[in-house]
Design an enzyme around this catalytic site. Structure first.
Site, mmCIF file in Angstrom:
data_model
loop_
_atom_site.group_PDB
_atom_site.id
_atom_site.type_symbol
_atom_site.label_atom_id
_atom_site.label_comp_id
_atom_site.label_asym_id
_atom_site.label_seq_id
_atom_site.Cartn_x
_atom_site.Cartn_y
_atom_site.Cartn_z
ATOM 1 N N LYS A 183 -1.498 -5.858 1.358
ATOM 2 C CA LYS A 183 -2.440 -5.658 2.450
ATOM 3 C C LYS A 183 -3.662 -5.279 1.593
ATOM 4 O O LYS A 183 -4.311 -4.052 1.908
ATOM 5 C CB LYS A 183 -2.193 -4.525 3.343
ATOM 6 C CG LYS A 183 -2.766 -4.385 4.468
ATOM 7 C CD LYS A 183 -2.884 -5.256 5.712
ATOM 8 C CE LYS A 183 -4.031 -5.295 6.882
ATOM 9 N NZ LYS A 183 -3.911 -6.286 7.789
ATOM 10 N N ASP A 224 13.956 -6.519 8.251
ATOM 11 C CA ASP A 224 14.450 -6.404 9.517
ATOM 12 C C ASP A 224 14.320 -7.677 10.423
ATOM 13 O O ASP A 224 15.003 -8.436 11.031
ATOM 14 C CB ASP A 224 14.127 -5.101 10.461
ATOM 15 C CG ASP A 224 15.069 -4.308 10.331
ATOM 16 O OD1 ASP A 224 15.612 -4.035 9.243
ATOM 17 O OD2 ASP A 224 15.334 -3.282 11.218
HETATM 18 MG MG MG Z 1 15.140 -0.498 7.417
#
Ligand code: MG
Ligand code: IPM
Length: 357
Positions: free
Chosen positions: A191, A251
């Site tokens: 970022k 995730d």
């Molecule tokens: Mg995690």
């Protein structure tokens, strides 16, 4: 003989660990398996999520197999005693800075992905997440109230994000080296348009990349990377990023593959000693019900055999056995399609054992 520390932890941890241990024993290798409590379970027994004896065992072992930690019932504890501190403490004390999180879409599970099959068929991404720096381990951290103190009712809270050049260099080397054994493409996620920490990240990764002219490097902002992962996931080969972005993106990537219940991970130190754990968490909502998918932990055993124990043949046997059970149609609830019968955690473990033999 190699020593393996087995840290099952909380929630579904003990169930998935039982299946992984069955598989490990069935391989009939020269291993000494030693168990110790960790996380909330250790807090209940010893008043600390990472008791000294557990840490000592993990330090003495050649590798650690870890289940999962965390349960809502510990949410009221002060942060230093919460279950999550066990895994953070192990990473820090053992110097496990390199987290490898593969996201592989198995052919038989393509339809279980939340994305269209053609977007994920053959997907094979390796997320390399730096694990011991960033905002997770910045200093100082704390909460301020109008009257001071670390109590509810705080007026302000802060965590600092930091990386040093050597920390970025060593994880970048891991990423470029890994890419050489794959498609030779590295995407560094940052970022840098907003954060100084990630401008340094980008600069250092670029410098290290110059030492690997045979590997293509590109840079992507984390928001764009989150979008590209669901838009065109197969554009990625190796993704390297910091602790926090890697937490979130891994995730996200896991869902592309059908289920987070399928994904192993390795956390390695500079000498390939490692801690191996499923990418998923403790899932207290389904704990004790035999619903959990043990394959992520079983595949973590394979990663352990390959990366820390120097037993690639045994690793391959485990991975082939998992392929076989998927081809045979064995499904736990998380990977069963509507109309398919789901089997229990232990039935899935038994199927892997049968396939091994
Ligand atoms: Mg995690
Ligand atoms: C993970 C987990 C951990 C993390 C938690 C349990 C501390 O989410 O391994 O991805 O954020 O690193």
């Amino acid at each position: 003989m190699k020593r393996i520390a087995l840290l099952a932890g909380d929630g579904i941890g003990p169930e998935i660990m039982a299946e992984a241990t069955k598989v490990l024993r069935a391989l009939d290798l020269d291993l000494q398996l030693e168990e110790a409590p960790v996380g909330g379970a250790a807090y209940d027994l010893h008043g600390h999520p990472l008791p000294p004896a557990t840490l000592a065992l993990a330090q003495a072992a050649d590798a650690v197999l870890f289940g999962a930690v965390g349960d809502w019932k510990y949410d009221q504890l002060e942060r230093a005693l919460r279950p999550e501190q066990a895994i953070l403490g192990l990473r820090k004390h053992l110097g496990l800075f390199a987290n490898l999180r593969p996201a592989i879409c198995y052919e038989q599970l393509t339809a279980a992905s939340s994305l269209k099959p053609e977007l994920v068929a053959g997907l094979d991404i390796l997320i390399i997440r730096e694990l011991t720096g960033d905002i997770y381990f910045g200093q100082p951290r704390g909460r301020r109230t109008a009257t001071d103190g670390h109590f509810p009712g705080a007026e302000e809270a802060f965590d600092t994000m930091r990386y040093s050049r050597p920390e970025i260099e060593r994880i970048a080397h891991v990423a470029f080296t890994a890419a050489r054994g794959r498609q030779r493409r590295v995407t560094s996620v940052d970022k840098a348009n907003v954060l100084e920490t990630f401008q340094l990240w980008k600069d250092v990764v670029t410098e290290v990349g110059a030492q690997y002219p045979d590997v293509t490097l590109d840079h992507m902002y984390v928001d764009n990377a989150a979008m590209q992962l669901v838009k065109e996931p197969k554009r990625f080969d190796v993704v390297v990023t910091g602790t926090m972005f890697g937490d979130i993106l891994s995730d996200e990537a896991s869902m592309l593959t059908g289920s987070i219940g399928m994904l192993p991970s390795a956390s390695l130190d500079a000498n390939n000693k490692g801690l191996y754990e499923p990418s998923h968490g403790s899932a207290p909502d389904i704990a004790g019900k035999g619903l959990a998918n043990p394959l992520a932990t079983i595949l973590s055993v394979a990663m352990m055999l390959r990366h820390s124990l120097g037993m690639p043949d045994a690793a391959k046997r485990v991975e082939d056995a998992v392929q076989t059970v998927l081809a045979q149609g064995w499904r736990t609830a998380d990977i069963a399609l509507p109309g398919e019968t789901a089997v229990s955690t232990s039935a899935m473990g038994d199927a892997v054992l049968a396939a091994l033999r």
